[in-house]
Enzyme design. Structure first.
Site, PDB file in Angstrom:
ATOM      1  N   GLU A   1     -58.448 -31.419  34.609  1.00  0.00           N
ATOM      2  CA  GLU A   1     -59.760 -30.825  34.872  1.00  0.00           C
ATOM      3  C   GLU A   1     -60.398 -30.539  33.518  1.00  0.00           C
ATOM      4  O   GLU A   1     -60.392 -29.407  33.023  1.00  0.00           O
ATOM      5  CB  GLU A   1     -59.570 -29.569  35.727  1.00  0.00           C
ATOM      6  CG  GLU A   1     -58.986 -29.932  37.090  1.00  0.00           C
ATOM      7  CD  GLU A   1     -58.199 -28.803  37.752  1.00  0.00           C
ATOM      8  OE1 GLU A   1     -58.291 -27.653  37.274  1.00  0.00           O
ATOM      9  OE2 GLU A   1     -57.492 -29.084  38.730  1.00  0.00           O
TER      10      GLU A   1
ATOM     11  N   ASN B   1     -60.528 -24.735  47.513  1.00  0.00           N
ATOM     12  CA  ASN B   1     -61.461 -25.649  46.853  1.00  0.00           C
ATOM     13  C   ASN B   1     -62.872 -25.285  47.303  1.00  0.00           C
ATOM     14  O   ASN B   1     -63.102 -25.092  48.498  1.00  0.00           O
ATOM     15  CB  ASN B   1     -61.149 -27.088  47.249  1.00  0.00           C
ATOM     16  CG  ASN B   1     -60.609 -27.914  46.099  1.00  0.00           C
ATOM     17  OD1 ASN B   1     -60.789 -29.112  46.067  1.00  0.00           O
ATOM     18  ND2 ASN B   1     -59.942 -27.285  45.156  1.00  0.00           N
TER      19      ASN B   1
ATOM     20  N   TYR C   1     -99.710  -7.801  24.151  1.00  0.00           N
ATOM     21  CA  TYR C   1     -99.240  -8.835  25.072  1.00  0.00           C
ATOM     22  C   TYR C   1     -98.481  -8.266  26.273  1.00  0.00           C
ATOM     23  O   TYR C   1     -98.529  -8.816  27.366  1.00  0.00           O
ATOM     24  CB  TYR C   1     -98.325  -9.820  24.342  1.00  0.00           C
ATOM     25  CG  TYR C   1     -99.023 -10.822  23.460  1.00  0.00           C
ATOM     26  CD1 TYR C   1    -100.398 -10.762  23.241  1.00  0.00           C
ATOM     27  CD2 TYR C   1     -98.299 -11.837  22.837  1.00  0.00           C
ATOM     28  CE1 TYR C   1    -101.029 -11.679  22.423  1.00  0.00           C
ATOM     29  CE2 TYR C   1     -98.927 -12.764  22.017  1.00  0.00           C
ATOM     30  CZ  TYR C   1    -100.289 -12.687  21.811  1.00  0.00           C
ATOM     31  OH  TYR C   1    -100.901 -13.599  21.004  1.00  0.00           O
TER      32      TYR C   1
ATOM     33  N   HIS D   1     -51.790 -19.661  43.417  1.00  0.00           N
ATOM     34  CA  HIS D   1     -53.133 -19.619  42.860  1.00  0.00           C
ATOM     35  C   HIS D   1     -53.736 -18.207  42.869  1.00  0.00           C
ATOM     36  O   HIS D   1     -54.863 -18.018  42.406  1.00  0.00           O
ATOM     37  CB  HIS D   1     -54.058 -20.584  43.612  1.00  0.00           C
ATOM     38  CG  HIS D   1     -53.844 -22.014  43.228  1.00  0.00           C
ATOM     39  ND1 HIS D   1     -52.612 -22.634  43.270  1.00  0.00           N
ATOM     40  CD2 HIS D   1     -54.717 -22.974  42.777  1.00  0.00           C
ATOM     41  CE1 HIS D   1     -52.727 -23.886  42.871  1.00  0.00           C
ATOM     42  NE2 HIS D   1     -53.991 -24.116  42.567  1.00  0.00           N
TER      43      HIS D   1
ATOM     44  N   PHE E   1     -66.443 -29.958  44.333  1.00  0.00           N
ATOM     45  CA  PHE E   1     -66.020 -28.607  43.940  1.00  0.00           C
ATOM     46  C   PHE E   1     -66.567 -28.192  42.579  1.00  0.00           C
ATOM     47  O   PHE E   1     -66.473 -27.033  42.192  1.00  0.00           O
ATOM     48  CB  PHE E   1     -64.490 -28.524  43.888  1.00  0.00           C
ATOM     49  CG  PHE E   1     -63.873 -29.656  43.109  1.00  0.00           C
ATOM     50  CD1 PHE E   1     -64.019 -29.740  41.733  1.00  0.00           C
ATOM     51  CD2 PHE E   1     -63.171 -30.658  43.752  1.00  0.00           C
ATOM     52  CE1 PHE E   1     -63.468 -30.786  41.006  1.00  0.00           C
ATOM     53  CE2 PHE E   1     -62.608 -31.709  43.041  1.00  0.00           C
ATOM     54  CZ  PHE E   1     -62.758 -31.772  41.663  1.00  0.00           C
TER      55      PHE E   1
ATOM     56  N   TYR F   1     -54.036 -37.397  48.902  1.00  0.00           N
ATOM     57  CA  TYR F   1     -54.091 -36.227  48.024  1.00  0.00           C
ATOM     58  C   TYR F   1     -54.360 -34.942  48.796  1.00  0.00           C
ATOM     59  O   TYR F   1     -55.263 -34.861  49.626  1.00  0.00           O
ATOM     60  CB  TYR F   1     -55.176 -36.397  46.948  1.00  0.00           C
ATOM     61  CG  TYR F   1     -55.335 -35.143  46.113  1.00  0.00           C
ATOM     62  CD1 TYR F   1     -54.351 -34.776  45.195  1.00  0.00           C
ATOM     63  CD2 TYR F   1     -56.424 -34.290  46.282  1.00  0.00           C
ATOM     64  CE1 TYR F   1     -54.462 -33.607  44.460  1.00  0.00           C
ATOM     65  CE2 TYR F   1     -56.550 -33.123  45.549  1.00  0.00           C
ATOM     66  CZ  TYR F   1     -55.552 -32.790  44.637  1.00  0.00           C
ATOM     67  OH  TYR F   1     -55.660 -31.629  43.925  1.00  0.00           O
TER      68      TYR F   1
ATOM     69  N   ARG G   1    -101.365  -7.489  28.464  1.00  0.00           N
ATOM     70  CA  ARG G   1    -102.298  -8.590  28.719  1.00  0.00           C
ATOM     71  C   ARG G   1    -101.623  -9.821  29.329  1.00  0.00           C
ATOM     72  O   ARG G   1    -102.230 -10.558  30.118  1.00  0.00           O
ATOM     73  CB  ARG G   1    -102.974  -8.978  27.397  1.00  0.00           C
ATOM     74  CG  ARG G   1    -104.150  -9.883  27.590  1.00  0.00           C
ATOM     75  CD  ARG G   1    -104.890 -10.272  26.324  1.00  0.00           C
ATOM     76  NE  ARG G   1    -104.409  -9.737  25.078  1.00  0.00           N
ATOM     77  CZ  ARG G   1    -104.376 -10.443  23.942  1.00  0.00           C
ATOM     78  NH1 ARG G   1    -104.746 -11.710  23.924  1.00  0.00           N
ATOM     79  NH2 ARG G   1    -103.964  -9.883  22.837  1.00  0.00           N
TER      80      ARG G   1
END
Length: 507
Positions: free
Chosen positions: A414, A194, A279, A82, A328, A52, A282
Site C-alpha cells: 500500500e 475496507n 477589507y 486490525h 477503498f 482475494y 468591505r
C-alpha cells in the site's frame, strides 16, 4: 427510524442522523442484491480457485491460500489483528454516522456480506450500542482499517462499546441491549473494515458544523459592520452579480437582509469622512462567499462518497465476477477535507481581523478602547482578542494539506495513501477553534452596537443581541470572561445565532 435507500441518500438525511442521532436502517428493497452477492461469496469460499480476501490472506499475504474450514477464523483474526487504533474515542454522533455509512455501502449489494451483518449494525444503532472507536490509526487507504476494525469488533463481542452512555465490554453492551454477537462468514470481516466510512463520517461532520460557522459568520459580521459604523455600499447586489459567484451573491444578500432598517447605518450615510472600510468589512462577501462555494464543492464530493461502495474485492453479481480494485482509497475524501479546512481557516482569519478592528480605538470609529467603558482600570476585551489570534494561527497550521502527505505502508504493498482520516478528523478541532473566534466577535460586536445607543441596529440583529444578553450581560467592569466566551461560542456551534436572525442559506 430513518429508512435508507442505498445509492440515493441525501446530505440532509445524513445531517439529521448526525445532529439528532436518529437510528437508521436499509430499505427492504436492498435485500435481494445483498443476498445475491453473499451467495456468490459463499460459492467462492467453497471453491478451489484463490479469490482475494475470501480464501486468501490479506495485503502482502494474499498469496496464502486458506482452507474452507478456516474462513471463519480468518475473518475473526482479521478483525482482532486490525484493532490497533489509538487516541481519544471518536464521539458517539460520529460513530453513529460512520455505522450508517457502512450500512449504505454494504447495502449496494457489491460487498458480499449476509443480510445478518447489516441487521447487526441496524440493531446496534436502534438499541444504542455504540462501539468505542479510537480516533487515530488510519492512513485512509485500503480503507479506514483500524477504526472500522474496532467497530466490527463490537459486532462480534470483542473490544468495547458504550450502552446508555456507559463504556463497557461490547459483550456486556450487547447483552444489556438484548443482542448477541455475530459470527462472521467469508469476506465479511474484510467487507466491514475496507472502506472510507471513518474518514467520510468525520469529513461530513466537519462540513455540517462548518456550514453552521459560515451562517453564524454572516450574522456576526453584519453586527460588526454596524458596531464600527461601516458602510453597506459594498453589499449592493449589482456589485456581486457583476462577478457572478453564487456564494458571494448569497452572503451579500443575507447581510443586506439582516441589516435592513438599522438606525446606526442610516445615521452615517451622509457626511462620513471615511471613504472606504478595511477589507475585513468591505470584502466580507468575497471572502465568506468563496468559503461557502468551497464548502459546497466538498459537499458534492462527500454526498457521492456517502453513497459509494468502497470496500474490496467487489462482487459484481451481474457479471458473475469477484474483482479486486481500489475504491477503498480515500483520495476524494482527503481532498474534500482539505477544502473544508481551508474554508474554516479563512472564515476565522477575516473574523479575527474584525475583532481586532473593534478593540482598536484608532480604527473602530470612536468605540471605547477594548470596548470597555472605563479603559485603563479595565482591560475589557483586550485578551479575548489575543485568544482569537492564537486560535486563528492554530487553524492556519491545521489547514495545511494532508492529502499530499502520503507514506508507504504494509510492506510497500500500500505504497500511496490519502491521509484522509486525520485530514477529516482535524476538522472537529478547527470548528471548535472557529466557534470561539466567532463567539468572541459576537461579544465584541454586541458590545460595540450597544455603545452606539441611542441609535439601534436592525430588528433582526437586535433579536440576536437579545438572545446573547439573555445569558451574557453587557461588559461593564472587568469580570471572569471565560464563561462568557464559552456561552457565546456554544450559541455559534448550536446554530442559534443564525436562527435568531432568521438566516438559513441553502447548501
Amino acid at each position: 427510524m430513518i429508512s435508507l435507500m442505498p445509492g440515493a441518500v441525501t446530505l440532509a438525511t445524513l445531517k439529521d442522523i448526525y445532529r439528532n442521532q436518529t437510528p437508521a436502517q436499509l430499505h427492504d428493497s436492498a435485500r435481494p442484491a445483498v443476498e445475491a452477492a453473499a451467495q456468490m461469496v459463499a460459492s467462492a469460499a467453497a471453491g478451489e480457485d484463490a479469490v482475494y480476501g475470501i480464501n486468501t490472506g490479506f495485503g502482502k499475504l494474499a498469496s496464502k491460500k486458506i482452507a474452507p474450514e478456516d474462513t471463519t477464523t480468518l475473518q475473526r483474526n482479521l478483525i482482532l489483528s486490525h484493532c490497533c487504533g489509538v487516541g481519544d474515542p471518536l464521539p458517539e454522533d460520529k460513530v453513529r454516522l460512520m455505522m450508517t455509512l457502512k450500512l449504505l455501502s454494504m447495502g449496494r449489494g457489491a460487498s458480499g456480506v449476509r443480510w445478518l451483518v447489516i441487521e447487526q449494525i441496524e440493531q446496534m444503532l436502534a438499541h444504542g450500542v455504540i462501539p468505542v472507536v479510537p480516533s487515530q490509526g488510519s492512513v485512509g487507504a485500503s480503507g479506514d482499517l483500524a477504526p472500522l476494525a474496532h467497530m466490527a469488533a463490537a459486532m462480534i463481542g470483542a473490544g468495547e462499546a458504550a450502552y446508555e452512555g456507559i463504556r463497557m465490554t461490547s459483550q456486556e453492551a450487547l447483552e444489556k441491549a438484548g443482542l448477541e454477537p455475530i459470527v462472521l462468514g467469508p469476506k465479511e470481516g474484510l467487507g466491514l473494515i475496507n472502506g472510507t466510512q471513518f474518514s467520510t463520517a468525520c469529513a461530513l461532520a466537519g462540513l455540517f458544523d462548518g456550514w453552521r460557522m459560515a451562517e453564524a459568520s454572516m450574522v456576526i459580521a453584519a453586527l460588526s459592520t454596524d458596531a464600527i459604523m461601516g458602510s453597506t455600499a459594498p453589499l449592493l447586489a449589482d456589485i456581486h452579480s457583476l462577478r457572478g459567484h453564487a456564494g458571494q451573491i448569497d452572503v451579500a444578500r443575507e447581510m443586506r437582509t439582516v441589516m435592513e432598517g438599522s438606525e446606526i447605518r442610516e445615521s452615517h450615510r451622509e457626511d462620513d469622512t471615511r471613504v472606504q472600510d478595511p477589507y475585513c468589512i468591505r470584502c466580507q462577501p468575497q471572502v465568506l462567499g468563496a468559503a461557502l462555494d468551497v464548502l459546497r464543492m466538498a459537499a458534492s464530493t462527500l454526498e457521492i462518497e456517502a453513497n459509494a461502495v468502497t470496500d474490496n474485492p467487489l462482487v459484481l453479481v451481474n457479471e458473475g465476477r469477484i474483482v479486486s480494485g481500489g475504491n477503498f482509497h480515500a483520495e476524494y475524501v482527503g481532498f474534500a477535507a482539505d477544502q473544508i479546512a481551508l474554508a474554516l481557516a479563512e472564515i476565522g482569519a477575516i473574523a479575527q481581523r474584525r475583532v481586532a478592528l473593534m478593540v482598536d480605538p484608532t480604527l473602530s470609529y470612536d468605540l471605547p478602547p477594548f470596548l470597555t467603558p472605563n479603559p485603563g482600570l479595565n482591560s475589557g476585551f483586550m485578551i479575548a482578542e489575543v485568544t482569537t489570534a492564537a486560535l486563528m494561527s492554530e487553524n492556519k497550521h491545521l489547514a495545511n494539506p494532508c492529502v499530499t502527505d502520503s507514506t508507504p505502508t504494509s510492506a510497500n504493498q500500500e505504497d500511496h495513501v490519502s491521509m484522509a482520516a486525520h485530514g477529516a478528523l482535524r476538522l472537529g478541532r478547527m470548528n471548535d477553534n472557529l466557534s470561539v473566534i466567532l463567539g468572541v466577535e459576537f461579544l465584541c460586536a454586541a458590545q460595540g452596537v450597544e455603545a452606539r445607543a441611542p441609535l439601534a441596529t436592525s430588528t433582526k440583529l437586535n433579536d440576536v443581541i437579545a438572545m446573547l444578553r439573555s445569558q451574557v450581560p453587557t461588559l461593564g467592569e472587568d469580570r471572569y470572561l471565560a464563561p462568557d466566551i464559552e456561552t457565546a461560542s456554544t450559541m455559534v456551534r448550536d446554530g442559534k445565532v443564525a436562527t435568531a436572525a432568521g438566516l438559513e442559506v441553502a447548501a
